[in-house]
Structure formats: structure tokens, C-alpha cells
Design a protein around this motif. Structure first.
Motif, PDB file in Angstrom:
ATOM      1  N   THR A 123       0.869  -1.183   0.000  1.00 24.89           N
ATOM      2  CA  THR A 123       0.000   0.000   0.000  1.00 24.89           C
ATOM      3  C   THR A 123       0.906   1.234   0.000  1.00 24.89           C
ATOM      4  O   THR A 123       1.675   1.444   0.945  1.00 24.89           O
ATOM      5  N   ALA A 124       0.876   1.975  -1.095  1.00 23.55           N
ATOM      6  CA  ALA A 124       1.836   3.069  -1.281  1.00 23.55           C
ATOM      7  C   ALA A 124       1.202   4.428  -1.028  1.00 23.55           C
ATOM      8  O   ALA A 124      -0.016   4.557  -0.928  1.00 23.55           O
ATOM      9  N   ASN A 125       2.057   5.415  -0.915  1.00 21.70           N
ATOM     10  CA  ASN A 125       1.727   6.842  -0.700  1.00 21.70           C
ATOM     11  C   ASN A 125       1.356   7.124   0.760  1.00 21.70           C
ATOM     12  O   ASN A 125       1.903   8.010   1.391  1.00 21.70           O
ATOM     13  N   ILE A 126       0.342   6.390   1.271  1.00 22.68           N
ATOM     14  CA  ILE A 126      -0.110   6.583   2.666  1.00 22.68           C
ATOM     15  C   ILE A 126      -0.384   8.075   2.915  1.00 22.68           C
ATOM     16  O   ILE A 126       0.052   8.671   3.891  1.00 22.68           O
TER      17      ILE A 126
ATOM     18  N   GLY B 146       2.900  10.733   1.365  1.00 24.13           N
ATOM     19  CA  GLY B 146       4.173  10.182   0.873  1.00 24.13           C
ATOM     20  C   GLY B 146       4.127   9.759  -0.576  1.00 24.13           C
ATOM     21  O   GLY B 146       4.591   8.661  -0.937  1.00 24.13           O
ATOM     22  N   PHE B 147       3.615  10.649  -1.426  1.00 22.82           N
ATOM     23  CA  PHE B 147       3.420  10.328  -2.841  1.00 22.82           C
ATOM     24  C   PHE B 147       4.725   9.877  -3.506  1.00 22.82           C
ATOM     25  O   PHE B 147       5.743  10.571  -3.435  1.00 22.82           O
ATOM     26  N   ASP B 148       4.668   8.685  -4.093  1.00 22.58           N
ATOM     27  CA  ASP B 148       5.798   8.091  -4.834  1.00 22.58           C
ATOM     28  C   ASP B 148       7.020   7.769  -3.970  1.00 22.58           C
ATOM     29  O   ASP B 148       8.086   7.466  -4.511  1.00 22.58           O
ATOM     30  N   CYS B 149       6.895   7.881  -2.626  1.00 26.79           N
ATOM     31  CA  CYS B 149       8.096   7.589  -1.826  1.00 26.79           C
ATOM     32  C   CYS B 149       7.867   6.659  -0.628  1.00 26.79           C
ATOM     33  O   CYS B 149       8.839   6.092  -0.131  1.00 26.79           O
TER      34      CYS B 149
ATOM     35  N   ILE C 134      12.351  -0.422 -13.578  1.00 27.16           N
ATOM     36  CA  ILE C 134      11.259  -0.969 -14.394  1.00 27.16           C
ATOM     37  C   ILE C 134       9.943  -0.264 -14.052  1.00 27.16           C
ATOM     38  O   ILE C 134       9.188   0.133 -14.933  1.00 27.16           O
ATOM     39  N   GLU C 135       9.662  -0.073 -12.745  1.00 29.79           N
ATOM     40  CA  GLU C 135       8.378   0.499 -12.311  1.00 29.79           C
ATOM     41  C   GLU C 135       8.317   2.021 -12.500  1.00 29.79           C
ATOM     42  O   GLU C 135       7.247   2.578 -12.711  1.00 29.79           O
ATOM     43  N   GLY C 136       9.459   2.698 -12.388  1.00 26.42           N
ATOM     44  CA  GLY C 136       9.472   4.151 -12.551  1.00 26.42           C
ATOM     45  C   GLY C 136       9.424   4.911 -11.237  1.00 26.42           C
ATOM     46  O   GLY C 136       9.681   6.101 -11.193  1.00 26.42           O
ATOM     47  N   HIS C 137       9.024   4.250 -10.154  1.00 26.79           N
ATOM     48  CA  HIS C 137       9.067   4.854  -8.812  1.00 26.79           C
ATOM     49  C   HIS C 137       9.185   3.705  -7.812  1.00 26.79           C
ATOM     50  O   HIS C 137       8.767   2.575  -8.087  1.00 26.79           O
ATOM     51  N   PRO C 138       9.763   4.001  -6.621  1.00 29.14           N
ATOM     52  CA  PRO C 138      10.125   2.887  -5.722  1.00 29.14           C
ATOM     53  C   PRO C 138       9.097   2.514  -4.649  1.00 29.14           C
ATOM     54  O   PRO C 138       9.300   1.562  -3.913  1.00 29.14           O
ATOM     55  N   ASP C 139       7.976   3.258  -4.546  1.00 29.15           N
ATOM     56  CA  ASP C 139       7.138   3.144  -3.337  1.00 29.15           C
ATOM     57  C   ASP C 139       6.387   1.829  -3.178  1.00 29.15           C
ATOM     58  O   ASP C 139       6.019   1.485  -2.051  1.00 29.15           O
ATOM     59  N   ASN C 140       6.128   1.086  -4.245  1.00 25.36           N
ATOM     60  CA  ASN C 140       5.544  -0.253  -4.114  1.00 25.36           C
ATOM     61  C   ASN C 140       6.600  -1.357  -4.194  1.00 25.36           C
ATOM     62  O   ASN C 140       6.559  -2.316  -3.411  1.00 25.36           O
ATOM     63  N   VAL C 141       7.541  -1.226  -5.140  1.00 22.87           N
ATOM     64  CA  VAL C 141       8.525  -2.313  -5.298  1.00 22.87           C
ATOM     65  C   VAL C 141       9.385  -2.464  -4.046  1.00 22.87           C
ATOM     66  O   VAL C 141       9.784  -3.576  -3.685  1.00 22.87           O
TER      67      VAL C 141
ATOM     68  N   LYS D 233      -6.745   2.514 -13.420  1.00 22.99           N
ATOM     69  CA  LYS D 233      -5.392   2.342 -13.969  1.00 22.99           C
ATOM     70  C   LYS D 233      -4.489   3.473 -13.448  1.00 22.99           C
ATOM     71  O   LYS D 233      -4.895   4.640 -13.426  1.00 22.99           O
ATOM     72  N   THR D 234      -3.260   3.116 -13.063  1.00 23.27           N
ATOM     73  CA  THR D 234      -2.335   4.119 -12.521  1.00 23.27           C
ATOM     74  C   THR D 234      -2.156   5.285 -13.489  1.00 23.27           C
ATOM     75  O   THR D 234      -2.146   6.455 -13.076  1.00 23.27           O
ATOM     76  N   ALA D 235      -2.060   4.995 -14.783  1.00 21.95           N
ATOM     77  CA  ALA D 235      -1.848   6.073 -15.771  1.00 21.95           C
ATOM     78  C   ALA D 235      -3.009   7.064 -15.723  1.00 21.95           C
ATOM     79  O   ALA D 235      -2.795   8.286 -15.784  1.00 21.95           O
TER      80      ALA D 235
ATOM     81  N   ALA E 139      -4.994   7.600 -13.129  1.00 20.77           N
ATOM     82  CA  ALA E 139      -4.973   8.291 -11.831  1.00 20.77           C
ATOM     83  C   ALA E 139      -3.840   9.318 -11.770  1.00 20.77           C
ATOM     84  O   ALA E 139      -3.915  10.281 -11.012  1.00 20.77           O
ATOM     85  N   ARG E 140      -2.806   9.129 -12.554  1.00 23.71           N
ATOM     86  CA  ARG E 140      -1.709  10.121 -12.596  1.00 23.71           C
ATOM     87  C   ARG E 140      -2.070  11.269 -13.541  1.00 23.71           C
ATOM     88  O   ARG E 140      -1.630  12.400 -13.346  1.00 23.71           O
ATOM     89  N   ALA E 141      -2.886  10.962 -14.557  1.00 25.24           N
ATOM     90  CA  ALA E 141      -3.227  11.989 -15.560  1.00 25.24           C
ATOM     91  C   ALA E 141      -4.056  13.118 -14.958  1.00 25.24           C
ATOM     92  O   ALA E 141      -4.017  14.245 -15.477  1.00 25.24           O
TER      93      ALA E 141
ATOM     94  N   TYR F 148      -7.480  15.101  -6.210  1.00 23.43           N
ATOM     95  CA  TYR F 148      -7.766  14.949  -7.641  1.00 23.43           C
ATOM     96  C   TYR F 148      -8.258  13.541  -7.965  1.00 23.43           C
ATOM     97  O   TYR F 148      -8.966  13.325  -8.933  1.00 23.43           O
ATOM     98  N   ARG F 149      -7.841  12.589  -7.142  1.00 18.52           N
ATOM     99  CA  ARG F 149      -8.193  11.197  -7.428  1.00 18.52           C
ATOM    100  C   ARG F 149      -9.501  10.761  -6.779  1.00 18.52           C
ATOM    101  O   ARG F 149     -10.178   9.860  -7.294  1.00 18.52           O
ATOM    102  N   LEU F 150      -9.859  11.399  -5.665  1.00 11.94           N
ATOM    103  CA  LEU F 150     -11.074  10.958  -4.964  1.00 11.94           C
ATOM    104  C   LEU F 150     -12.322  11.024  -5.850  1.00 11.94           C
ATOM    105  O   LEU F 150     -13.164  10.116  -5.766  1.00 11.94           O
TER     106      LEU F 150
ATOM    107  N   SER G 134      -5.176   3.940  -1.284  1.00  9.66           N
ATOM    108  CA  SER G 134      -4.018   3.044  -1.354  1.00  9.66           C
ATOM    109  C   SER G 134      -3.367   3.171  -2.738  1.00  9.66           C
ATOM    110  O   SER G 134      -4.026   2.905  -3.757  1.00  9.66           O
ATOM    111  N   GLY G 135      -2.126   3.597  -2.777  1.00 15.76           N
ATOM    112  CA  GLY G 135      -1.434   3.787  -4.061  1.00 15.76           C
ATOM    113  C   GLY G 135      -2.211   4.763  -4.922  1.00 15.76           C
ATOM    114  O   GLY G 135      -2.647   5.817  -4.450  1.00 15.76           O
ATOM    115  N   ALA G 136      -2.424   4.369  -6.183  1.00 20.65           N
ATOM    116  CA  ALA G 136      -3.178   5.222  -7.104  1.00 20.65           C
ATOM    117  C   ALA G 136      -4.666   4.910  -7.038  1.00 20.65           C
ATOM    118  O   ALA G 136      -5.439   5.416  -7.836  1.00 20.65           O
ATOM    119  N   GLY G 137      -5.119   4.061  -6.097  1.00 25.21           N
ATOM    120  CA  GLY G 137      -6.514   3.634  -6.012  1.00 25.21           C
ATOM    121  C   GLY G 137      -6.739   2.456  -6.954  1.00 25.21           C
ATOM    122  O   GLY G 137      -5.820   2.061  -7.670  1.00 25.21           O
TER     123      GLY G 137
END
Ligand code: HSE
Length: 295
Positions: A10-13, A16-19, A122-129, A170-172, A174-176, A221-223, A247-250
């Protein structure tokens, strides 16, 4: 043949976006062996890519290439229990299964830290891997291609209620919806919250988590993409949650309770009993402090 177990994360919390991220006790499994060509199947009937674009396959191949060993192909059998595109780190679990599994097949030429760098690339950010590989709570910062991180274990008394809606996000996508630029005051709100979060998980000062979930970078923005999401946050806090966030990008909403699992399950059931949550389900989880493992 080897069998790999990888936890959800579960990322961001909140801030802590992307970290920042935490590994939780929901697992994917992958059996892997060296083969001629690409042979991928699902043990649980889930609809997975079976070609060379499969994320476990792509990630494993990258480790073979980096090690200098000729890659001939792989036979992979996946068991996926982490829901897809729901913000619980299913893609990261595949990346970690691939890099960790390949490293085991090759006799461990890379350290865990080196595998983390490959996975983050590979993932582009470390918060889940990072938590998927290492377990526990991890706070991470990219230093060029290298992941600088601190890991701390999370005690069993913290219970994670994952509220999973019946729709993907999709993460893309939710980031858009996120802004490209933010104000200084919004940046300060988030960086103070994420620093507080890291210090609070490390010191056990969980009463700070509600403030550290305050965020102006992504959740506002995501809610709107997660009908019912705000209600889950409100009701979780009404019921004594220490933290509640996307959780993460939802699309999963996560609440952290400092109580026993039976009580947390009662709260989750009660929250989802409202008809606006038709089709939602919940998982009652603990943190996983071990990360990826060969069984
Ligand atoms: N930090 C990422 C995000 C997690 O929120 O977009 C999903 O990959």
C-alpha cells in the motif's frame, strides 16, 4: 523449479506520494524455471498476459541480461491473489517476482539492494517495489538510478483494512488527473506530512498518522474517480482509524487501525453495509515484515 512469494503493498499513505509504502499480508506466488521460449500460465484462472510482454517475464529477462547470462526463456506459473489495478501493488508484485525469481535461478548474483534498483527502474518509482521486496514500511528517495531507503518493521497490533471497490483504476489514468505544478504551501503541507509519517512509523507515534495522511498532491484529484472513497475515509476516522487514505493510485481505500483484527473486521463490515458500497469487498491484513521470499 523455484517458487516465489511476494506481498501486496500500500503506497503513498497520504502525503508520501511516490516515496512511502508498506507491505501487507496478501500474496502472489510464481513458480519459475529456465526453459526454451516463453511458457506462461495462471494457476488460479485469472486473465494474465501469456506472451513475452508478461511483467514477470520482462523483469526476469532484465536480470538475466544484467548478469550477462544468456536468456533462453522461462516457464512461469502464476497464482495472483492481489487484485489487478486496485492500488495494492499487483504490478510491483509481478516485477519483484521476476527480478527476485531470476536472481534465485541464477544463484543470487545481485544483492537485494541491487534488485531494488533494477525493480525501481522498471516500475518508474520505488514506493511499491521497495516494500514488496524488503517488507515492512519503507521510505524511499531516488538518487540517480539508486534507491536510498530506510525500512522499519510494523507491529502486528496495526491492522490494515483494505476496502476494494468493484472497479479498476489504472495508474496512468490516476496520474493523468494530477496537476503538473503545485503551490509552495501545498508542497510544504505534503513534505512536512511525509517527514512526520516516516518518523512516526519508525518511533511508533501512530497518533501522528492522521495528519500525515493530509495531502494536496494527489488525493483531492483522485477521490472524484473513486465514488464512495471520501465516505470510507470519514467513516474510518469516525470508527477510530489511525490513518485512512487512497491506497497507491486507487481504487482501494485503506484504513489503519490500532486494534485487534476482530474489531477491525466488525468495523469494515459495518462500513460496507451501506448500499452505496454494493460490490465492494474488504481484506483485513497485517503488515508483512519479510518481503519477497523463495519457498
Ligand atoms: N505512487 C504511485 C501513484 C503508486 O500514486 O501513482 C501507484 O503506482
Amino acid at each position: 523449479m523455484i517458487k516465489i512469494k511476494v506481498p501486496a503493498s500500500t503506497a503513498n499513505i497520504g502525503s508520501g506520494f511516490d516515496c512511502a509504502g508498506i507491505a501487507v499480508s496478501l500474496y502472489n506466488y510464481a513458480e519459475m524455471e529456465i526453459a526454451e521460449g516463453c511458457h506462461i500460465s495462471s494457476a488460479d484462472g485469472s486473465d494474465i498476459p501469456t506472451g513475452e510482454d508478461n511483467l514477470i517475464y520482462v523483469s526476469a529477462k532484465k536480470v538475466f541480461e544484467k548478469s550477462g547470462v544468456l536468456f533462453t526463456g522461462l516457464k512461469i506459473t502464476e497464482e495472483n491473489n492481489i487484485p489487478f489495478a486496485r492500488g495494492l501493488g499487483s504490478s510491483s508484485a509481478c516485477i519483484i517476482a521476476g527480478v527476485f525469481g531470476a536472481n534465485e535461478l541464477l544463484g543470487r548474483p545481485f544483492t537485494r539492494d541491487e534488485l531494488l534498483d533494477i525493480a525501481a527502474e522498471i516500475e518508474g518509482h520505488p514506493d511499491n517495489v521497495s516494500p514488496a521486496l524488503l517488507g515492512g514500511f519503507t521510505v524511499n528517495a531516488m538518487d540517480g538510478q539508486k534507491v536510498r531507503y530506510v525500512k522499519t518493521e510494523i507491529p502486528e497490533k496495526l491492522v490494515f483494512a483494505a476496502f476494494v471497490p468493484p472497479f479498476e483504476l489504472k495508474t496512468a489514468d490516476a496520474r493523468a488527473v494530477m496537476p503538473k505544478e503545485v503551490s509552495l504551501s501545498d508542497a510544504v503541507l505534503n513534505l512536512s506530512g511525509s517527514a512526520l509519517m516516516a518518523a512516526s512509523f519508525i518511533s511508533g507515534k501512530y497518533e501522528n498518522l492522521r495528519r500525515s495522511c493530509c495531502d494536496r498532491l494527489h488525493q483531492p484529484y483522485r477521490l472524484p474517480l473513486i465514488p464512495g472513497g471520501e465516505e470510507i475515509i470519514e467513516k474510518s476516522y469516525e470508527n477510530g482509524a489511525a490513518a485512512a487514505y487512497i491506497s497507491g493510485a486507487g481504487s482501494t481505500m485503506m484504513a489503519i487501525f490500532d486494534c485487534d483484527k476482530t474489531k477491525a473486521e466488525e468495523i469494515a463490515k459495518n462500513i460496507l453495509s451501506d448500499e452505496i458500497f454494493t460490490g465492494w469487498k474488504y481484506f483485513i491484513l497485517n503488515a508483512d515484515n519479510s518481503g519477497a521470499a523463495a519457498l
